[in-house]
Each structure stands twice: as C-alpha cells, then as structure tokens.
Design a protein around this motif. Structure first.
Motif, PDB file in Angstrom:
ATOM      1  N   THR A 162      -9.299  55.848 108.557  1.00  0.00           N
ATOM      2  CA  THR A 162      -9.769  56.666 109.902  1.00  0.00           C
ATOM      3  C   THR A 162      -8.527  56.800 110.641  1.00  0.00           C
ATOM      4  N   LYS A 163      -7.673  57.734 110.262  1.00  0.00           N
ATOM      5  CA  LYS A 163      -6.500  57.989 110.824  1.00  0.00           C
ATOM      6  C   LYS A 163      -6.546  58.612 111.994  1.00  0.00           C
ATOM      7  N   ASN A 164      -5.860  58.481 113.229  1.00  0.00           N
ATOM      8  CA  ASN A 164      -5.863  59.159 114.397  1.00  0.00           C
ATOM      9  C   ASN A 164      -4.629  59.495 114.895  1.00  0.00           C
ATOM     10  N   SER A 191     -16.624  58.310 108.355  1.00  0.00           N
ATOM     11  CA  SER A 191     -15.292  58.248 108.506  1.00  0.00           C
ATOM     12  C   SER A 191     -14.864  59.591 109.381  1.00  0.00           C
ATOM     13  N   TYR A 192     -13.628  59.240 109.917  1.00  0.00           N
ATOM     14  CA  TYR A 192     -13.229  60.518 110.617  1.00  0.00           C
ATOM     15  C   TYR A 192     -11.513  60.690 110.401  1.00  0.00           C
ATOM     16  N   ILE A 193     -10.835  61.472 110.582  1.00  0.00           N
ATOM     17  CA  ILE A 193      -9.475  61.768 110.859  1.00  0.00           C
ATOM     18  C   ILE A 193      -9.137  62.626 111.880  1.00  0.00           C
ATOM     19  N   ARG A 195      -5.769  64.694 113.102  1.00  0.00           N
ATOM     20  CA  ARG A 195      -4.479  64.879 112.674  1.00  0.00           C
ATOM     21  C   ARG A 195      -3.510  66.127 113.606  1.00  0.00           C
ATOM     22  N   SER A 224     -11.630  61.113 103.105  1.00  0.00           N
ATOM     23  CA  SER A 224     -10.654  60.665 104.183  1.00  0.00           C
ATOM     24  C   SER A 224      -9.212  60.527 103.609  1.00  0.00           C
ATOM     25  N   ASN A 228      -6.044  62.991 104.241  1.00  0.00           N
ATOM     26  CA  ASN A 228      -4.804  62.614 104.834  1.00  0.00           C
ATOM     27  C   ASN A 228      -3.670  62.887 104.023  1.00  0.00           C
TER      28      ASN A 228
END
Length: 385
Positions: A162-164, A191-193, A195, A224, A228
C-alpha cells in the motif's frame, strides 16, 4: 524409576492433604527429594487455600476429613482448574463416592493401606498425563506464536504494497492528502496506492476485493503490486501516463488470476494539474464525494461494472478540478458500517453531512467514531482537503 520421569518430578509442586500423623510422615519421607516443592494441609478447607495460594501441579488427598472432605475440596478446585491431577486416598468402597469422583475427573484412587510402590505407580500415571498436557500446551503455544508471526509479516507486506508517495509531504495538487486505513483483519480485502507521477500529476488507486479472507486479500495485493510495477516503469522510462494503458495492462494481468465468480471493485483516479482535470474509472465502488467552493456536495458515481474474468471494456470519464475544495474516496466499509445507536441504519445516512462539516481528517474521524461504535468491515478512505 525412569530418569526422564524422575527429572519431570523435580519440576512439579505437590500438595498433599492429610490429617493422619503416620501418613504425613510417610509422605514427608517419600516427597522430600522427589518433588520441586511440597505443600501440606491438614483438612480440605486448608488444602483449598494452599491450592489457591501456590502453583500446584499434582494433588493427593485423603477422602474423609473435617472442614471439606476430599471430594468437597476437589469440587471447589475443579471450578477453577479442570486439569490438575487429583489422587484420592480412601478405604471406602462406595458407589456414590465413585460416581461423584468420576464427575469431578478424579485422576485415580489409592486404597488404604497402601505401599510406597503402589503410591509411586499411581504417581507415574498422573505424571505421564501431565507430560501429555504439557506437550499439547507447548504445541498449541508454538502454533499461536507461528500464527502471530505470520500475521505480523503479512501485515508488514501489506504496508509495503500500500505505497503512498505523499506520506511525508501530504500534498496532492492544492489538497492536503490524508489516508485512514483500518483493516478489520490482518488479511484485508482493501488496498490502496497513492503515486506521484511527476510534479503535476498524481494517481490514486483504491481496491476492495469482494469476499472475505485470503482470496480477497491476495487479489487486492496482486492488483496493487502490479500497478506499482507499471507506474515504476512509466516513471523510469519518462513515459506519458495514460489511465487507459494502465487499465488495459491490469486487465490482461489480473483476469487469469481471478476465480470464476470473483469480482473486483476499485477506484482509478488520475489527477492532472496542468489541465486541471481528473480522469477516472470507478468499478462499482461507492461514489467519490466532492465539495465545491460553494459548499455544495456532489457525487462522482461508478461508471463501470466490477472487474471480472470476462471484463473486456471499460469507461474513463473526466471531471474538472476547478472550484473543488474537498474530496473523499472510500471503500464500501465506511458507508456500510452500522450506526451504534441505530443498528438498522448505516453510516451512509450521515456520510455526506460529516464530509461537509469536517475541515480536516481529524474532525472527520471524530464524527465517524461518534456514530460507528463497532467496525464490521475494512474501512479505508482517502480525504483530500
């Protein structure tokens, strides 16, 4: 005596309950170098107190005593400890006593008069049951420890996926960007991102894997991870980002990995500061709420059916970002949670008003928590203020 069994004895604490002086001497001679600790009581009431005050691994008790006989004492002990071995010493042969002893799970009987060898044989049987219980307890403890370890690394992996990109600076265009991510379980279907594509473009992805447990969580993490990877390649190659290209690539990747009846709901939002436009594709997710400078709240509704193994087409629409002062992107866990004081009403009834009233994420969270007393599903939302 078997040396292994002998070593086990030296780790155990025994309580003997006896009022006969000769029997007490016999016990003292046998138990002194046999057990770790030896505790003595002269009647059932005192025996019960000794049991509660000390860590006792095995009990040998006379049946006939004043102030609680052996069975009365055992009944009280069984209220708090159903497993500790209890050996009953008696010269009585009563069906009623036997029946009650069976109900209380008395480990064994020792008939008076008894010899040291007979006592030792009874103890060996009791100690073997203790060994079995300890092995079972150790195995269960190891399983729990391993399970906790697995849950820990799974959640750590989810946090990586879950990249932020905005976690530190917290700015997306002219908005402050805050994320609230509250999984119901370790294996979350959400789930979330977020970018940062370049200085003027940003991308938000919020997915809700339909279903519970591993399948939904794995699908959400796969999506996700792929997004990414796709975005990283686009950034490395200085490619112009296209939401259409991303969706085509994701469908090609994810569809072979979906179960026959599995579907996927998600938000795909591409923010472009240069054009002041939002390109979006919403697949059966709750509407994105946005508020204009005039304080009017509008809904950006789903423009696609859920992603499935047979999905071939999708729609991407646009929205002008001019005059938008706030926006909230959420999974269905937020609006479908029941309100505490009215179990027949979901939070969806209050969402628009709370969104309109809150100036920042802290205020919005407080308003949510006043109404949602029990979290029934994963709650994930991204608030732009």
């Amino acid at each position: 005596m078997n040396s292994y069994i002998s070593d086990i004895y030296k780790t155990l604490n025994i309580l003997y309950v006896e009022d006969d002086k000769e029997t007490i001497k016999t016990y003292e001679n046998i138990f002194a170098n046999m057990f770790k600790e030896v505790h003595c009581a002269k009647n059932g009431l005192e025996g019960l107190q000794r049991f509660h005050d000390n860590e006792i691994d095995i009990i040998i008790t006379k049946y006939k005593m004043p102030e609680y006989n052996g069975l009365q004492m055992s009944r009280k002990i069984r209220e708090t400890d159903p497993l500790v071995p209890i050996i009953m010493v008696t010269s009585l042969q009563s069906i009623e006593i036997l029946r009650e002893a069976i109900e209380l799970h008395i480990t064994n009987f020792l008939k008076r008069p008894f010899t040291p060898s007979a006592l030792l044989n009874i103890f060996n049987q009791a100690v073997k049951s203790i060994i079995v219980d300890r092995c079972i307890m150790k195995e269960q403890t190891q399983k729990i420890t391993y399970s906790n370890y697995q849950e820990g690394i799974t959640f750590a992996k989810e946090k990586i996926i879950t990249k932020n990109d905005l976690e530190k600076e917290g700015k997306l265009l002219h908005f402050t960007c805050d994320v609230v991510y509250k999984p119901k379980d370790i294996l979350s279907g959400d789930s979330y991102i977020i970018r940062k594509l370049n200085d003027k473009e940003y991308f938000i992805f919020l997915v809700d894997g339909m279903g519970k447990g591993i399948s939904a969580s794995v699908t959400a993490m796969l999506c996700s991870s792929f997004i990414n990877y796709f975005i990283n390649l686009e950034i490395e190659n200085n490619s112009r980002f296209s939401l259409h290209n991303l969706l085509n690539a994701l469908l090609k990747f994810i569809q072979p990995n979906l179960l026959q009846y599995e579907v996927l709901c998600a938000h795909f939002l591409h923010f472009n500061q240069s054009t002041q436009m939002l390109h979006y594709a919403i697949f059966s997710m709750p509407p994105v709420l946005y508020m204009l400078d005039s304080n009017e709240v509008f809904k950006l509704k789903s423009n696609n059916t859920p992603i499935a193994s047979y999905t071939k087409k999708f729609t991407v629409n646009t929205l002008s970002l001019q005059k938008i002062s706030k926006m909230i992107i959420s999974s269905d866990g937020l609006n479908e949670n029941m309100v505490g004081d009215n179990p027949d009403t979901s939070y969806n009834m209050y969402l628009v008003n709370d969104f309109q009233a809150a100036k920042n994420v802290k205020e919005f969270e407080l308003l949510c928590q006043k109404k949602i007393k029990t979290q029934e599903d994963d709650i994930t939302y991204i608030l732009l203020t």
